[in-house]
Design an enzyme around this catalytic site. Structure first.
Site, short mmCIF file in Angstrom:
data_model
loop_
_atom_site.label_atom_id
_atom_site.label_comp_id
_atom_site.label_asym_id
_atom_site.label_seq_id
_atom_site.Cartn_x
_atom_site.Cartn_y
_atom_site.Cartn_z
CB SER A 219 11.83 -38.28 -22.82
OG SER A 219 10.94 -37.92 -23.72
CG ASP A 287 10.13 -46.10 -24.97
OD1 ASP A 287 9.50 -45.30 -25.52
OD2 ASP A 287 10.83 -45.25 -23.78
CG HIS A 381 8.46 -42.30 -23.99
ND1 HIS A 381 10.01 -42.64 -23.91
CD2 HIS A 381 8.64 -40.76 -23.93
CE1 HIS A 381 10.86 -41.69 -23.87
NE2 HIS A 381 10.10 -40.58 -24.05
#
EC number: 3.1.1.3
Length: 416
Positions: A219, A287, A381
């Site tokens: 991330s 995602d 995600h």
């Protein structure tokens, strides 16, 4: 002090994620020049079993970073999560520069390739190899970071700025980054981290000169790992730096991506064995974060992609595909191959294309269709071989709302 995030906070994150996804729909309305990125050459093929195992191992390692600032990671290498799966690692230090979105969090460890004396009999890791590891943690509110935190791109230079004690590169760089811009929030996060990371790495490189550097991030941590890798390779000349990111957002403009492709030789295409790639950008079906910030804001994706095509966990070797170019339409791009090139200083012109859409967004929110399955997008995600982000034994015993499991969103806690 321990703070238990409330349900509305997580819901707010999901809503921000929806707003970000909504913005992706306006890429074709941007008034800037469209530059074609590296294109896909053929249909992606699965990775090798060895490469699959290597990437999967790193996903477990980056999951451990979510213990930093939570229950903690301590020496020799112990935590409430997966630390016992890494008997060859010794912890050097953790860091947490603050609680703001521009701050950074992670750990530095050394993999000696052989089990520690305290690991116990029968403990082994067949994938272990000598390396200095820097793992960058993500954030529970990456979409807030993308949308709210200093999203105006700024000029990027591949060596420390005067603010960081630099002025000129230590040597004439082999690659130039002309007209490159970078997300200022991500750059601020790396600048906070580098004050801790670089001095520690310089000591470790003297102590273990034969150990390569392995950077890994999820991330926001993936974005920070990218900027760290460029500085280490270009400014410091650490050619043995290898990067693996999971769910990395877009960090800069087309020129910055071209620059990274050149530095890590990602523009060699089929000439390079996928296992030899020194930058591995792992994405996952559904995602949205690897496509954010959107192209009309002047951001683009770079090469080195490996795509997990299976939505549910766990993936198999056949589900992890070797992608080609910057925007392989068989991978996360899914047809969104146009990248808007916004030169430094032209951000306001590009952003003006969104102003007329504000009213449309406000009108559309009350009719969000249930078929969008927002929770699935949020989980996509997190789902990189495992569901990342929980500092608990085994990673995710409650399944976080996966089919057959109960949600456990309320159980997250963090130190303030």
């Amino acid at each position: 002090m321990r703070l238990a995030p409330q349900k509305p906070l997580l819901l707010s994150t999901v809503l921000h994620l929806l707003l970000s996804i909504w913005m992706l729909g306006f890429a074709s309305l941007a008034g800037a020049t469209v530059q074609e990125p590296l294109a896909a050459s053929d249909t992606p093929k699965p990775v090798s079993a060895a490469l699959f195992s290597s990437i999967e191992r790193l996903s477990r390692l980056v999951d451990i970073t979510y213990c930093v600032g939570n229950t903690g990671v301590w020496k020799p290498f112990a935590c409430a999560s997966r630390c016992n799966e890494f008997p060859t690692l010794t912890l050097e230090r953790t860091w947490r520069t603050g609680i703001l979105m521009s701050d950074s969090c992670g750990l530095i460890a050394v993999d000696h390739g052989t089990p520690r004396h305290d690991a116990g009999e029968g403990k082994d890791d067949p994938l272990a190899e000598k390396a200095i590891i820097v793992a960058f943690r993500g954030t529970y509110s990456l979409t807030n970071t993308i949308i709210d935190l200093s999203t105006i791109p700024q000029e990027y230079v591949p060596y420390p700025s005067p603010d960081d004690g630099g002025n000129e590169p230590p040597r004439e760089p082999s690659h130039r980054c002309d007209n490159c811009t970078v997300h200022s929030g991500f750059l601020a996060s790396w600048r906070h981290a580098r004050k801790v990371v670089l001095p520690e790495l310089k000591v470790l490189r003297q102590k273990y000169p034969e150990y390569p550097i392995r950077l890994v991030g999820h991330s926001l941590g993936g974005a920070v790992a990218m900027l760290a890798a460029l500085e280490m390779r270009v400014s410091l000349g650490w050619r043995d730096t290898v990067v693996t990111t999971f769910g990395e957002p877009r960090v800069g403009n087309r020129q910055l991506c071209d620059y990274l492709n050149a530095v890590f030789e990602l523009n060699l295409g089929d000439e390079m064995d996928p296992a030899e790639r020194e930058y591995r950008r792992v994405t996952h079906a559904d995602d949205p974060v690897p496509l954010l910030p959107p192209a009309e804001w002047g951001y683009s994706s770079h090469g080195g992609e490996f795509f997990i095509s299976k939505k549910d966990l766990p993936p198999s070797v056949e589900d992890v595909l070797v992608c080609h170019g910057d925007h392989d339409e068989n991978c996360i791009a899914r047809g969104k191959s146009s990248a808007v090139s916004v030169p430094a200083g032209d951000y306001d012109d590009a952003l003006s294309t969104l102003e007329e859409q504000d009213v449309m967004l406000a009108d559309a929110l009350p009719w969000i269709p249930a078929r969008l399955k927002l929770w699935e997008l949020f989980f996509a995600h997190r789902d990189y071989f495992w569901r990342l982000g929980l500092c608990v034994p085994g990673g995710d015993p409650a399944n976080w709302g996966r089919k057959g499991g109960e949600g456990a969103a309320e159980s997250i806690s963090a130190e303030g």
